[in-house]
Design a protein around this motif. Structure first.
Motif, mmCIF file in Angstrom:
data_model
loop_
_atom_site.group_PDB
_atom_site.id
_atom_site.type_symbol
_atom_site.label_atom_id
_atom_site.label_comp_id
_atom_site.label_asym_id
_atom_site.label_seq_id
_atom_site.Cartn_x
_atom_site.Cartn_y
_atom_site.Cartn_z
ATOM 1 N N ALA A 179 1.841 -3.141 2.996
ATOM 2 C CA ALA A 179 1.742 -1.776 3.508
ATOM 3 C C ALA A 179 0.640 -1.039 2.770
ATOM 4 C CB ALA A 179 3.064 -1.032 3.333
ATOM 5 N N THR A 180 -0.082 -0.176 3.482
ATOM 6 C CA THR A 180 -1.096 0.676 2.870
ATOM 7 C C THR A 180 -0.596 2.112 2.861
ATOM 8 O OG1 THR A 180 -2.907 -0.750 3.613
ATOM 9 C CG2 THR A 180 -3.474 1.514 3.010
ATOM 10 N N VAL A 181 -0.586 2.710 1.668
ATOM 11 C CA VAL A 181 -0.138 4.089 1.490
ATOM 12 C C VAL A 181 -1.331 4.924 1.036
ATOM 13 C CG1 VAL A 181 1.421 5.637 0.255
ATOM 14 C CG2 VAL A 181 2.198 3.349 0.920
ATOM 15 N N VAL A 182 -1.577 6.029 1.716
ATOM 16 C CA VAL A 182 -2.726 6.888 1.449
ATOM 17 C C VAL A 182 -2.258 8.176 0.781
ATOM 18 C CG1 VAL A 182 -4.637 8.186 2.486
ATOM 19 C CG2 VAL A 182 -3.987 5.944 3.415
ATOM 20 N N THR A 183 -3.017 8.604 -0.224
ATOM 21 C CA THR A 183 -2.768 9.886 -0.895
ATOM 22 C C THR A 183 -4.051 10.709 -0.858
ATOM 23 O OG1 THR A 183 -1.116 8.974 -2.392
ATOM 24 C CG2 THR A 183 -2.179 11.005 -3.075
ATOM 25 N N LEU A 227 -5.638 14.575 -2.206
ATOM 26 C CA LEU A 227 -5.436 15.764 -3.037
ATOM 27 C C LEU A 227 -6.523 16.764 -2.695
ATOM 28 C CD1 LEU A 227 -3.359 16.354 -5.358
ATOM 29 C CD2 LEU A 227 -5.250 16.000 -6.941
ATOM 30 N N ARG A 228 -6.102 17.989 -2.389
ATOM 31 C CA ARG A 228 -7.037 19.043 -2.019
ATOM 32 C C ARG A 228 -6.932 20.221 -2.965
ATOM 33 N NH1 ARG A 228 -5.839 16.512 2.720
ATOM 34 N NH2 ARG A 228 -7.619 16.184 4.143
ATOM 35 N N ALA A 229 -8.083 20.818 -3.264
ATOM 36 C CA ALA A 229 -8.148 22.096 -3.975
ATOM 37 C C ALA A 229 -8.619 23.111 -2.958
ATOM 38 C CB ALA A 229 -9.105 22.014 -5.157
ATOM 39 N N GLY A 230 -7.705 23.969 -2.507
ATOM 40 C CA GLY A 230 -8.023 24.805 -1.362
ATOM 41 C C GLY A 230 -8.177 23.920 -0.133
ATOM 42 N N ALA A 231 -9.274 24.088 0.591
ATOM 43 C CA ALA A 231 -9.521 23.259 1.772
ATOM 44 C C ALA A 231 -10.328 22.004 1.443
ATOM 45 C CB ALA A 231 -10.257 24.081 2.835
ATOM 46 N N GLU A 232 -10.754 21.855 0.195
ATOM 47 C CA GLU A 232 -11.663 20.765 -0.177
ATOM 48 C C GLU A 232 -10.895 19.534 -0.616
ATOM 49 O OE1 GLU A 232 -15.306 19.805 -3.324
ATOM 50 O OE2 GLU A 232 -14.218 21.705 -3.420
ATOM 51 N N LEU A 233 -11.204 18.406 0.012
ATOM 52 C CA LEU A 233 -10.644 17.127 -0.405
ATOM 53 C C LEU A 233 -11.365 16.674 -1.671
ATOM 54 C CD1 LEU A 233 -8.806 14.670 0.206
ATOM 55 C CD2 LEU A 233 -10.705 13.714 1.543
ATOM 56 N N VAL A 234 -10.637 16.601 -2.785
ATOM 57 C CA VAL A 234 -11.274 16.271 -4.060
ATOM 58 C C VAL A 234 -10.933 14.866 -4.544
ATOM 59 C CG1 VAL A 234 -11.502 18.655 -4.848
ATOM 60 C CG2 VAL A 234 -9.384 17.393 -5.342
ATOM 61 N N TRP A 235 -9.857 14.276 -4.014
ATOM 62 C CA TRP A 235 -9.415 12.958 -4.494
ATOM 63 C C TRP A 235 -8.618 12.284 -3.393
ATOM 64 C CZ3 TRP A 235 -5.075 10.006 -5.232
ATOM 65 C CH2 TRP A 235 -5.085 9.027 -6.238
ATOM 66 N N GLU A 236 -8.806 10.983 -3.234
ATOM 67 C CA GLU A 236 -7.990 10.233 -2.290
ATOM 68 C C GLU A 236 -7.848 8.797 -2.771
ATOM 69 O OE1 GLU A 236 -9.720 9.619 1.620
ATOM 70 O OE2 GLU A 236 -11.719 9.993 0.806
ATOM 71 N N SER A 237 -6.777 8.154 -2.337
ATOM 72 C CA SER A 237 -6.560 6.760 -2.718
ATOM 73 C C SER A 237 -5.907 6.011 -1.574
ATOM 74 C CB SER A 237 -5.668 6.655 -3.963
ATOM 75 O OG SER A 237 -4.318 6.969 -3.646
ATOM 76 N N ARG A 238 -6.094 4.697 -1.597
ATOM 77 C CA ARG A 238 -5.394 3.768 -0.713
ATOM 78 C C ARG A 238 -4.805 2.679 -1.581
ATOM 79 N NH1 ARG A 238 -8.597 6.166 2.772
ATOM 80 N NH2 ARG A 238 -7.938 6.255 4.967
ATOM 81 N N SER A 239 -3.481 2.581 -1.563
ATOM 82 C CA SER A 239 -2.773 1.554 -2.318
ATOM 83 C C SER A 239 -2.140 0.565 -1.354
ATOM 84 C CB SER A 239 -1.672 2.172 -3.186
ATOM 85 O OG SER A 239 -2.189 2.757 -4.356
ATOM 86 N N THR A 240 -2.202 -0.712 -1.705
ATOM 87 C CA THR A 240 -1.503 -1.726 -0.921
ATOM 88 C C THR A 240 -0.316 -2.240 -1.710
ATOM 89 O OG1 THR A 240 -3.020 -3.453 -1.744
ATOM 90 C CG2 THR A 240 -3.545 -2.433 0.365
ATOM 91 N N TYR A 241 0.806 -2.430 -0.985
ATOM 92 C CA TYR A 241 2.058 -2.897 -1.578
ATOM 93 C C TYR A 241 2.561 -4.091 -0.780
ATOM 94 C CZ TYR A 241 2.076 1.636 -3.915
ATOM 95 O OH TYR A 241 1.733 2.735 -4.672
ATOM 96 N N LEU A 242 2.909 -5.152 -1.481
ATOM 97 C CA LEU A 242 3.295 -6.418 -0.849
ATOM 98 C C LEU A 242 4.795 -6.656 -0.969
ATOM 99 C CD1 LEU A 242 2.653 -9.244 0.384
ATOM 100 C CD2 LEU A 242 2.277 -10.027 -1.977
ATOM 101 N N ALA A 243 5.422 -6.931 0.171
ATOM 102 C CA ALA A 243 6.792 -7.441 0.197
ATOM 103 C C ALA A 243 6.702 -8.934 0.468
ATOM 104 C CB ALA A 243 7.610 -6.749 1.282
ATOM 105 N N ARG A 244 7.154 -9.728 -0.484
ATOM 106 C CA ARG A 244 7.068 -11.176 -0.332
ATOM 107 C C ARG A 244 8.204 -11.696 0.539
ATOM 108 N NH1 ARG A 244 5.892 -12.436 -6.722
ATOM 109 N NH2 ARG A 244 3.682 -11.865 -6.723
ATOM 110 N N HIS A 245 7.858 -12.548 1.492
ATOM 111 C CA HIS A 245 8.860 -13.200 2.323
ATOM 112 C C HIS A 245 8.198 -14.383 3.003
ATOM 113 C CE1 HIS A 245 7.126 -11.522 6.082
ATOM 114 N NE2 HIS A 245 6.924 -10.420 5.368
ATOM 115 N N ARG A 246 9.006 -15.249 3.571
ATOM 116 C CA ARG A 246 8.469 -16.403 4.277
ATOM 117 C C ARG A 246 7.718 -15.941 5.517
ATOM 118 N NH1 ARG A 246 13.130 -21.147 4.183
ATOM 119 N NH2 ARG A 246 13.146 -21.443 1.908
ATOM 120 N N THR A 247 6.615 -16.599 5.781
ATOM 121 C CA THR A 247 5.801 -16.244 6.948
ATOM 122 C C THR A 247 5.631 -17.469 7.826
ATOM 123 O OG1 THR A 247 3.764 -16.721 5.715
ATOM 124 C CG2 THR A 247 4.548 -14.444 5.714
#
Length: 295
Positions: A144-148, A150-170
């Motif tokens: 899964a990709t989770v996006v964050t 962060l804004r100061a007022g209307a300005e986007l000052v920081w952002e991230s994309r994290s990936t998280y893995l759930a292990r299972h048989r495929t």
């Protein structure tokens, strides 16, 4: 192309929070619901954007984070990795819910991309947005990709994309990028002897009290002989040593767990690459790169 991509997109809703979500009940809910989850890459996922306005930084907690990660304390500026800590409760609200298809217990943080567009004063007020961008197949399960944002007022000052893995048989494995194996080590700049309580100290400062980081007895059910360091602690510790421009782009991939206690070697190149290996320099725990924004 996954079946998720072939479906018509569902409507996204925005939910504005009145305060920072309380972590203990979210972590408990996520733990209790984990055995009921059946992860798969074509599963539905929450389309809610959580927005937290009027966010202020707890300066005492920030100082504790800076100390455990090796950042200087007292400056009116957030470390480049700290917004991830600010967003942890909102991310947990999404990822502990019934509509999030991956089990919270055993979820592995596999990568993070960070863009900081400007210096972020610790004394400023921010608006935080967190949402799940999507699911994707992984050779070991579902990611899964989770996006964050962060804004100061209307300005986007920081952002991230994290990936998280759930292990299972495929049943099927997606095509993989050519493997780079274990690349030639970067020049070693420092060796750090890590105490067994690093996971507990970082957990207290960040709120991330995953049992795999707290005690050997709670780590063993997940396949670890001892506690392991948080992935976000390893990247923060490396960036505290490396330094980052005021406007920066960071990429980090978490390769292998760091067992505690233990010794690790920090390496860096002149091109912005950095890494963390075991004390002998053989096993790669973390690889990353930092550069100016815009590139």
């Amino acid at each position: 192309m996954t079946s998720e991509a072939s479906r018509a997109p569902e409507a996204t809703t925005t939910h504005t929070l009145t305060g920072v979500p309380a972590l203990p009940p979210l972590l408990l809910r996520g733990a209790l619901l984990s055995p009921l989850k059946r992860p798969r890459p074509d599963a539905d996922f929450p389309r809610t954007r959580l927005v937290l306005p009027g966010l202020r930084v707890d300066l005492a907690r920030l100082a504790a984070y800076e100390r455990v990660c090796g950042f200087p304390t007292g400056a009116d500026a957030l470390p480049v990795t700290y917004p991830h800590v600010l967003a942890f409760p909102t991310a947990m609200r999404l990822m502990s819910g019934r509509d999030f298809p991956l089990p919270l217990l055993g979820l592995v943080h596999t990568s993070i991309d960070i863009t900081r567009r400007a210096t972020m004063p610790a004394s400023a007020e921010y608006e935080l947005t967190t949402y799940v961008e999507g699911l994707a197949p992984h050779r070991r399960g579902t990611e899964a990709t989770v996006v964050t944002e962060l804004r100061a007022g209307a300005e986007l000052v920081w952002e991230s994309r994290s990936t998280y893995l759930a292990r299972h048989r495929t049943a099927e494995h997606p095509p993989e990028a050519p493997s780079t194996g274990n690349p030639e080590p970067l020049p070693t700049h420092a060796r750090w002897r890590l105490a067994g309580d690093v996971g507990r100290r970082y957990g207290a400062a960040s709120g991330d009290r995953n049992p795999i980081h707290l005690h050997p007895l709670t780590a063993r059910p997940f396949g670890f002989p001892r506690t392991i360091a948080h992935g976000m602690w390893t990247v923060a510790r490396c960036l505290a040593e490396h330094g980052t421009p005021d406007a920066a782009v960071v990429r980090a991939d978490f390769r292998a767990p760091v067992l505690l206690p233990g010794t690790v070697a920090y390496g860096a190149g002149e091109d912005g690459r950095f890494e963390l290996r075991d004390g002998e320099g053989r096993r790669l725990h973390l690889s990353g790169e930092v550069g100016p924004y815009p590139a």
